[in-house]
Design a protein around this motif. Structure first.
Motif, PDB file in Angstrom:
ATOM      1  N   ILE A   1       5.026 -16.919  -0.696  1.00 18.74           N
ATOM      2  CA  ILE A   1       4.539 -18.029  -1.377  1.00 18.74           C
ATOM      3  C   ILE A   1       5.783 -18.526  -2.348  1.00 18.74           C
ATOM      4  CG2 ILE A   1       2.829 -18.579  -3.226  1.00 18.74           C
ATOM      5  CD1 ILE A   1       0.901 -16.518  -1.762  1.00 18.74           C
ATOM      6  N   LEU A   2       6.191 -18.005  -3.090  1.00 19.54           N
ATOM      7  CA  LEU A   2       7.292 -18.400  -3.910  1.00 19.54           C
ATOM      8  C   LEU A   2       8.387 -19.072  -3.361  1.00 19.54           C
ATOM      9  CD1 LEU A   2       7.785 -15.234  -6.418  1.00 19.54           C
ATOM     10  CD2 LEU A   2       6.603 -17.394  -6.902  1.00 19.54           C
ATOM     11  N   MET A   3       8.417 -18.523  -1.905  1.00 19.89           N
ATOM     12  CA  MET A   3       9.776 -19.231  -1.283  1.00 19.89           C
ATOM     13  C   MET A   3       9.337 -20.689  -0.799  1.00 19.89           C
ATOM     14  SD  MET A   3      11.590 -17.235   1.909  1.00 19.89           S
ATOM     15  CE  MET A   3      10.318 -16.188   2.014  1.00 19.89           C
ATOM     16  N   VAL A   4       8.091 -20.866  -0.625  1.00 18.16           N
ATOM     17  CA  VAL A   4       7.693 -22.218  -0.244  1.00 18.16           C
ATOM     18  C   VAL A   4       7.533 -22.981  -1.432  1.00 18.16           C
ATOM     19  CG1 VAL A   4       5.672 -23.445   0.558  1.00 18.16           C
ATOM     20  CG2 VAL A   4       6.054 -21.280   1.650  1.00 18.16           C
ATOM     21  N   GLY A   5       7.279 -22.615  -2.581  1.00 15.02           N
ATOM     22  CA  GLY A   5       7.513 -23.085  -3.649  1.00 15.02           C
ATOM     23  C   GLY A   5       8.765 -23.466  -4.245  1.00 15.02           C
ATOM     24  N   VAL A   6       9.622 -22.654  -4.014  1.00 13.67           N
ATOM     25  CA  VAL A   6      11.259 -22.860  -4.456  1.00 13.67           C
ATOM     26  C   VAL A   6      11.572 -24.087  -3.266  1.00 13.67           C
ATOM     27  CG1 VAL A   6      13.534 -22.014  -4.336  1.00 13.67           C
ATOM     28  CG2 VAL A   6      11.679 -20.697  -5.493  1.00 13.67           C
ATOM     29  N   ILE A   7      11.392 -23.835  -2.182  1.00 12.28           N
ATOM     30  CA  ILE A   7      11.903 -24.908  -1.160  1.00 12.28           C
ATOM     31  C   ILE A   7      11.160 -26.472  -1.447  1.00 12.28           C
ATOM     32  CG2 ILE A   7      11.587 -25.619   1.172  1.00 12.28           C
ATOM     33  CD1 ILE A   7      11.583 -22.747   1.910  1.00 12.28           C
ATOM     34  N   GLU A   8      10.061 -26.530  -1.941  1.00 10.93           N
ATOM     35  CA  GLU A   8       9.398 -27.765  -2.416  1.00 10.93           C
ATOM     36  C   GLU A   8       9.863 -28.261  -3.515  1.00 10.93           C
ATOM     37  OE1 GLU A   8       6.431 -29.507  -0.942  1.00 10.93           O
ATOM     38  OE2 GLU A   8       6.201 -28.471   0.826  1.00 10.93           O
ATOM     39  N   MET A   9      10.173 -27.517  -4.516  1.00 10.40           N
ATOM     40  CA  MET A   9      10.547 -27.838  -6.018  1.00 10.40           C
ATOM     41  C   MET A   9      12.192 -28.193  -5.783  1.00 10.40           C
ATOM     42  SD  MET A   9      10.347 -25.659  -9.322  1.00 10.40           S
ATOM     43  CE  MET A   9      11.452 -24.318  -8.636  1.00 10.40           C
ATOM     44  N   GLY A  10      12.984 -27.542  -4.927  1.00  7.88           N
ATOM     45  CA  GLY A  10      14.445 -27.817  -5.061  1.00  7.88           C
ATOM     46  C   GLY A  10      14.788 -28.983  -3.921  1.00  7.88           C
TER      47      GLY A  10
END
Length: 114
Positions: free
Chosen positions: A48-57
Motif C-alpha cells: 500500500i505504501l509503495m503505491v502511495g509513494v509511486i502516486e505521490m512522486g
C-alpha cells in the motif's frame, strides 16, 4: 522518491518470503507459524505504501487493475493466516498449500504482469 520505493520493494518481497518460507516449513505438521502473520502484514502495508509513494512522486502511472488484483490476493492470504491462527484445527496441508499458492501467484503477478 526512487530510493524510498526501492526500500519498500525490498521489505515487500521480504514479507512475502517470510509468508512462503514459514508456510512451507510447516507443511508436515500443519500449523501457522507466528512469523507468517507478521510477513503477511508487512507485505500488505508495504504494498500500500509503495503505491502511495509511486502516486505521490509521479514516478510512473501504476496499473490500477494489477494493484487491485495484488491487493485482493494479499487480503486473502492475510485472512487465511488470521483464521488459521485463531482456529488451528482448520489448518491442513491443503490450507497451507492455498496460502503458499496465493503467495506465489501474487509474486508472479508482480513480476510477469507488465
Amino acid at each position: 522518491m526512487e530510493l524510498l520505493k526501492n526500500l519498500l520493494v525490498v521489505l515487500h518481497l521480504l514479507g512475502w518470503a517470510v509468508v512462503l518460507g514459514g508456510t512451507l516449513v510447516n507443511m508436515r505438521t500443519p500449523k501457522i507459524a507466528q512469523g507468517v502473520l507478521h510477513g503477511a502484514l508487512t507485505a500488505l502495508v508495504t504494498g500500500i505504501l509503495m503505491v502511495g509513494v509511486i502516486e505521490m512522486g509521479d514516478l510512473y502511472e501504476p496499473n490500477q487493475i494489477k494493484i487491485a488484483v495484488k491487493l485482493l490476493i494479499a487480503l486473502a492470504v492475510t485472512a487465511l493466516v488470521v483464521v488459521g491462527q485463531r482456529r488451528p484445527e482448520k489448518v491442513t496441508t491443503g490450507y497451507l498449500g492455498a496460502i503458499a499458492g496465493l503467495t506465489v501467484v501474487n509474486v508472479a503477478v508482480a513480476v510477469l504482469w507488465r
